[in-house]
Design an enzyme around this catalytic site. Structure first.
Site, PDB file in Angstrom:
ATOM      1  N   GLU A 194     105.851 107.972  22.745  1.00  0.00           N
ATOM      2  CA  GLU A 194     104.526 107.869  22.118  1.00  0.00           C
ATOM      3  C   GLU A 194     104.457 106.673  21.180  1.00  0.00           C
ATOM      4  O   GLU A 194     103.409 106.039  21.041  1.00  0.00           O
ATOM      5  CB  GLU A 194     104.172 109.163  21.378  1.00  0.00           C
ATOM      6  N   HIS A 244     103.550 103.587  23.074  1.00  0.00           N
ATOM      7  CA  HIS A 244     102.089 103.467  23.206  1.00  0.00           C
ATOM      8  C   HIS A 244     101.484 102.959  21.900  1.00  0.00           C
ATOM      9  O   HIS A 244     100.578 102.112  21.900  1.00  0.00           O
ATOM     10  CB  HIS A 244     101.467 104.836  23.502  1.00  0.00           C
TER      11      HIS A 244
END
Length: 672
Positions: free
Chosen positions: A466, A469
């Site tokens: 994550e 990202h």
């Protein structure tokens, strides 16, 4: 005055979470839609001849506040929802869909866009401007700008229905997940489960005013139970409950919704001149066509299947020793953990003390500093939507770069899984570089009164994923908000996230942060070696599982007519048959809770996880050849991240790597 419609009087104009009331949303949406429509009218009614600046650029910058409020609302509806928010979402979604349909089907606006597009040779556009023009024109055509009035109306209705039904799908999955819990009062039923997990189950029981222990279908509760519980009957019961999510014929059943959603997508594709929805979607992806995706997945399937079969045989021999003649899917995690322990003498529970959450977070922050020069400082003056959330100011060489929100622990109002999202996009306007506000949301085990939040190694890789990202968002440096950060082709979007996971397996990096939370002892070399060797443990099984999801998704979106005469379960079984390693259970199906493709943005796009794995394996191989912290390569990679969607992703990749990605890089990493 509505807090959401004006200038946010907060540090960095961040979302004023502590001042927003639920009743602010609906009026704010209505007011901001009206304001955005006025901005569009200004473009349409401009008496001057259409130009790139007064049409394309003006459109790219329009509706800024509406985007911000939409991001706030829909992110909260995923991370901190309530019955009231879900009700508002049901009212707001059709209004927003109608608004976007109105713009995309505004004939006068499209005529101006088309004029600029047809005359683009006369403008001296740079690469990003040309991309914006092409994407704007294509976006309108793909939204029905070339349709007649009757078909435009049909498309508008389809879009509205899709938005409401996909919302309903997600709400059903959440309700179905929250509806189930298993109350256990006999400790013998929990044999095999580590103490830290038992403590978590006891706290869950206490929160429900119950004695004993409670297991739920939330991942931090469900996965450890399936992995460690020796009680096979209980494993079966809880696995069946999980497999029946939105598939039990009850109030939250999604089977009809799946058929309705797929039929609507097919209608949309046909209206826009495509034979099926996958054709429509893939026109705008790196992969380009369903046949290329199917070939790609089948090529991987052929290579991975022998490895998967071999892995399952190993598990079956372990199960046989326990008197199990036919292994079922609910036995997999349990025996995989046994085998992993036997092979690598490694289990999650003995690794967890070396991975306290905030120590892992410091490591990923440190990596971002080493590769890209970023620093992170926690801020307490920025409003938050829940006490668990932390906010960091991100700087580069002392200059403000971004805000980063992190939200790590499960709650009743938070959907399962982990994701990155943004509250505000980056863009440049009138000489100012407006920086992004990025968020990471996860579901890690909460700290208890005696123990900090400790991560399994898989959760460590999830946090890195994550954060990859998030870096894509935080490093964004483009002119236009619509091309910024993660606004890239969908099968390119997982490259930054999956790339960053590779660092978790590198001994020289692991040693810098894998330290016991009590003693400070570094994770021993032999355990680090085992982590490295265990990287590809069950890789065949995992690859087949992902290929199965990808093939199912692609077939749902190319063969919807077939579904008219089949149940969802029959269709699912048929198109995952080649990848199934355990018998199918007639009582369970995964499609009714397959939120990625029926609620999220992965319709006809689930293959992109594997597609991006080829990219990330190839990219990391480049680092490995030249040193994993190589500053020159990191600088080139930073350009790739900061470029967002301003260039064709293959061109962007080639300018970073010097060549197209090679599938061999993935196969070599996965299977040696």
């Amino acid at each position: 005055m509505n807090i959401l419609t004006g200038h946010f009087n907060t540090p960095y104009h961040s979302a004023p979470f502590n001042s927003i009331k639920n009743e602010d949303y609906l009026p704010a949406f209505k007011e901001l839609i009206q304001k955005s429509e006025e901005e569009i009218n200004t473009i349409v009614n401009n008496p001057e001849a259409p130009t790139f600046e007064n049409v394309i650029e003006a459109l790219a910058y329009s509706g800024e506040q509406l985007d911000v409020v939409s991001n706030i609302f829909f992110n909260l509806n995923s991370a901190e929802t309530s019955d009231e928010l879900q009700q508002i979402a049901q009212e707001v979604s059709p209004i927003l869909t109608e608004y976007s349909s109105k713009i995309s089907q505004n004939e006068a606006l499209f005529n101006k866009i088309k004029k600029v597009y047809d005359e683009k040779e006369k403008y001296n556009l740079n690469e990003e401007q040309e991309m914006l023009l092409n994407e704007t024109y294509k976006g309108f055509v793909r939204s029905g700008a070339l349709l007649n009035e009757e078909d435009k109306e049909k498309l508008k209705k389809i879009s509205m229905d899709l938005s409401l039904k996909s919302l309903q799908f997600g709400q059903n999955v959440l309700a179905s997940t929250n509806n189930y819990f298993k109350h256990i009062t006999n400790k013998e039923d929990l044999a095999g489960i580590p103490d830290a997990i038992l403590e978590q189950y006891a706290e869950e029981a206490k929160e429900r005013n119950l004695e004993g222990w409670v297991v739920t279908l939330q991942y931090p509760s469900y996965i450890p139970f399936m992995t460690y519980a020796e009680n096979r009957e209980l494993r079966k019961e809880i696995a069946l409950a999980n497999g029946k999510k939105s598939f039990d014929g009850g109030e939250f059943d999604n089977q009809n919704l799946i058929k309705e959603l797929l039929a609507l997508k097919q209608q949309k594709a046909e209206l826009l001149g495509h034979s099926n929805y996958a054709d429509y979607v893939l026109e705008e992806r790196m992969a380009k066509s369903p046949s290329k995706v199917i070939d790609f997945l089948n090529e991987l399937l052929v290579k991975a299947k022998p490895y998967a079969d071999k892995e399952i045989e190993e598990l079956k021999s372990l199960a046989k020793a326990d008197g199990i003649d036919e292994m079922q899917s609910y036995d997999h995690a349990f025996y995989a953990e046994k085998l992993r322990k036997a092979k690598f003498d490694l289990n999650d529970e003995e690794l967890k003390p070396y991975f306290p959450l905030y120590q892992v977070q410091d490591a990923v922050f440190g990596l971002a500093n080493q590769l890209f020069g970023l620093t992170f400082e926690e801020k307490n003056d920025i409003p938050k939507y829940h006490e668990d959330v932390k906010v960091y100011e991100v700087k580069e060489n002392g200059d403000y770069k971004s805000l980063l929100y992190v939200d790590y622990f499960p709650r009743k109002g938070k959907r399962a899984g982990a994701w990155m999202t943004s509250y505000k996009n980056q863009y440049k306007k009138e000489g100012e570089n407006s920086r992004p506000h990025i968020s990471i949301v996860c579901n890690f085990s909460k700290p208890t009164k005696d123990t900090p939040s400790l991560l399994t190694f898989q959760e460590v890789t999830t946090l890195f994923h994550e954060f990859g990202h998030a870096l894509h968002g935080m490093l964004a440096n483009t002119q236009y908000p619509t091309l910024s950060g993660t606004s890239v082709k969908w099968d390119f979007v997982e490259l930054p996230s999956q790339f960053l996971e590779n660092f978790c397996y590198e001994p020289e990096f692991l040693k810098t942060f894998a330290k016991h939370y009590k003693t400070g002892e570094t994770l021993p070399d032999e355990k680090i070696e085992k982590i490295e060797h265990s990287k590809n443990f069950m890789e065949g099984y995992q690859t087949l599982r992902q290929i199965g999801f990808g093939l199912l998704d692609m077939n749902y979106h190319t063969k919807v007519k077939e579904l008219e005469n089949k149940t969802v379960k029959e269709f699912e079984d048929e198109y995952t048959k080649a990848t199934q390693l355990y018998p199918s259970n007639p009582e369970t199906a995964m499609s009714p809770s397959f939120s990625h493709i029926f609620q999220g943005g992965y319709s006809a796009g689930y293959y992109s996880y594997k597609w991006a794995e080829v990219l990330d394996a190839d990219a990391f191989h480049y680092f490995k050849e030249n040193g994993i912290f190589n500053p020159e390569i990191a600088a080139k990679y930073k350009v790739l991240l900061s470029s967002g969607g301003t260039k064709d992703p293959m061109e962007l990749y080639k300018s970073f790597r010097g060549s197209e990605p090679k599938v061999e890089s993935l196969l070599k990493r996965a299977f040696g």
